[in-house]
Design an enzyme around this catalytic site. Structure first.
Site, PDB file in Angstrom:
ATOM      1  N   GLY A 247      12.607  13.455  67.514  1.00  0.00           N
ATOM      2  CA  GLY A 247      13.558  12.354  67.582  1.00  0.00           C
ATOM      3  C   GLY A 247      14.599  12.555  68.662  1.00  0.00           C
ATOM      4  O   GLY A 247      15.085  11.582  69.269  1.00  0.00           O
ATOM      5  N   ARG A 248      14.940  13.797  68.912  1.00  0.00           N
ATOM      6  CA  ARG A 248      15.950  14.086  69.943  1.00  0.00           C
ATOM      7  C   ARG A 248      15.477  13.690  71.333  1.00  0.00           C
ATOM      8  O   ARG A 248      16.294  13.382  72.203  1.00  0.00           O
ATOM      9  CB  ARG A 248      16.310  15.576  69.897  1.00  0.00           C
ATOM     10  N   TYR A 367      24.617  11.576  66.729  1.00  0.00           N
ATOM     11  CA  TYR A 367      23.516  11.447  65.773  1.00  0.00           C
ATOM     12  C   TYR A 367      22.263  12.196  66.205  1.00  0.00           C
ATOM     13  O   TYR A 367      22.108  12.585  67.346  1.00  0.00           O
ATOM     14  CB  TYR A 367      23.219  10.001  65.405  1.00  0.00           C
ATOM     15  N   GLU A 368      21.421  12.442  65.210  1.00  0.00           N
ATOM     16  CA  GLU A 368      20.209  13.275  65.344  1.00  0.00           C
ATOM     17  C   GLU A 368      20.528  14.660  65.892  1.00  0.00           C
ATOM     18  O   GLU A 368      19.771  15.239  66.679  1.00  0.00           O
ATOM     19  CB  GLU A 368      19.134  12.551  66.167  1.00  0.00           C
ATOM     20  N   GLY A 369      21.664  15.182  65.455  1.00  0.00           N
ATOM     21  CA  GLY A 369      22.101  16.520  65.848  1.00  0.00           C
ATOM     22  C   GLY A 369      23.194  16.460  66.884  1.00  0.00           C
ATOM     23  O   GLY A 369      22.962  16.053  68.018  1.00  0.00           O
TER      24      GLY A 369
END
Length: 384
Positions: A247-248, A367-369
């Site tokens: 996803g990153r 978001y997403e880390g």
């Protein structure tokens, strides 16, 4: 080393570019102001095959590579990051996780309509439910629980910051089965949104990506069939981390698009605006800004494409995806701020778009880390 895109990849890039200009640009400022979910645009993306780009054709996907996905994400993000984040979550977090780790029955029932973005002509997309009020960067601190009742589970808890929260038909939910087992006690479940006991909270009033559908989701004694658990018992946390690594790449591509879109607008404006008898593009102060913007964007693009290439080659892309995300997200924030500066007072006005891009850029660092989490991942990787 080969830096040329294939004919198919160039076609995907052009299709995404044309879609962004023709379908996303009209009304993008109004959708931002009204926090309007871009349902019409998402349905048209589904018609293009962009909601399941990397899914095998036998499950209704486009069967494309990750590089093509990055190219499409960049082009759409240049114009509307609210559209691209909906596309990213469905592609990277929901479809990829189901195709990689789901059972054949789960793929037939859920992946096929998710990859097509439609079911019976209606919007059909997914959401990824990991974050909680007390579990953001520390994803192991899951307070949402799942109780084994034999043939089914009972879910209770609250999830925060859920993209596609109200518009999704399917949720992938991480929940704690056994606190004493820590991360090994977490499972992932496929939960249909219309299941009794689910409540969708009010839409979050956000700084940026205001068109995207961000909600809290509450579960009260929600019954989930045993067949809807993904993978073996205790696999949920590993599922989440593996899925987020891919996803990153999508969020890095989104950040890249926001940056390159703002840069292109800054270049165009600098050739039109005059000061002291000539276009501001002729002033060295502006040229230096544009030069730095172009250089950082090109470096970010290469990091994104490398991570995508490694994923396509089935090489461990954990490090490259974290490097791509932290660098592109910080590049996006810096470039958009400079783009506003190049525009001067007009940069502060909505009709010139760059102020929206600056607001949209910030979330890519979170978001997403977060950027801090990415640096932890990078640090641990290089010190192994």
């Amino acid at each position: 080393m080969h830096f040329e895109l294939s004919e198919e990849q160039l076609m995907i890039q052009k299709a995404a570019h044309d879609f962004a200009i023709n379908e996303c640009l009209p009304g993008v400022i109004e959708r931002d102001e009204k926090q309007q979910f871009p349902k019409e645009q998402i349905l048209k993306l589904a018609d293009l095959g962009f909601m399941g780009m990397m899914v095998d054709e036998k499950y209704g996907g486009a069967g494309l590579d990750t590089v093509s996905y990055v190219l499409a994400m960049e082009e759409i993000s240049k114009t509307d990051a609210s559209v691209s984040v909906c596309m990213s979550v469905n592609n990277s977090l929901v479809c990829w996780g189901l195709e990689k780790y789901g059972s054949e029955e789960q793929k037939q029932q859920y992946l096929t309509p998710l990859a097509q973005g439609k079911k019976d002509g209606e919007l059909y997309i997914g959401a990824f439910l990991l974050s909680e009020p007390e579990a953001g960067s520390d994803a192991t601190s899951q307070h949402t629980t799942a109780e084994d009742k034999g043939d089914y589970y009972i879910l209770n808890g609250t999830k925060n910051w859920i993209t596609n929260g109200n518009s999704a038909s399917v949720y992938l939910v991480m929940a704690q089965m056994d606190v004493s087992k820590g991360s090994r006690g977490i499972n992932t479940f496929i939960v249909e949104k219309n299941t009794p006991g689910i409540t969708v909270g009010a839409k979050e009033n956000k700084l940026g990506i205001r068109g995207s559908d961000t909600h809290s989701i509450m579960f009260q004694d929600v019954k989930v069939p045993k067949a809807n658990r993904i993978g073996e018992d205790g696999f949920g946390f590993t599922f989440a981390m593996k899925t987020l690594a891919g996803g990153r790449i999508g969020i890095a591509a989104q950040a890249l698009g926001i940056a390159s879109g703002a840069y292109e607008r800054a270049v165009e404006y600098s050739k039109q605006r005059k000061a002291f008898g000539k276009e501001i593009a002729q002033h060295q102060a502006i040229q230096f800004k544009l030069a730095d913007m172009a250089t950082r964007i090109e470096a970010a693009r290469l990091l994104c494409l490398r991570a995508a290439w490694e994923k396509d080659k089935d090489i461990d892309y954990t490090l490259s995806s974290s490097m791509a995300k932290v660098y592109t997200s910080e590049t996006a924030m810096w470039v958009t701020t400079e783009a506003v500066q190049v525009h001067g007072g007009y940069g502060y006005v909505k009709e010139y778009h760059v102020e929206r891009m600056m607001r949209d850029a910030k979330i890519t660092q979170i978001y997403e880390g977060t950027s801090e989490v990415q640096r932890i991942v990078i640090g641990r990787s290089i010190l192994k």
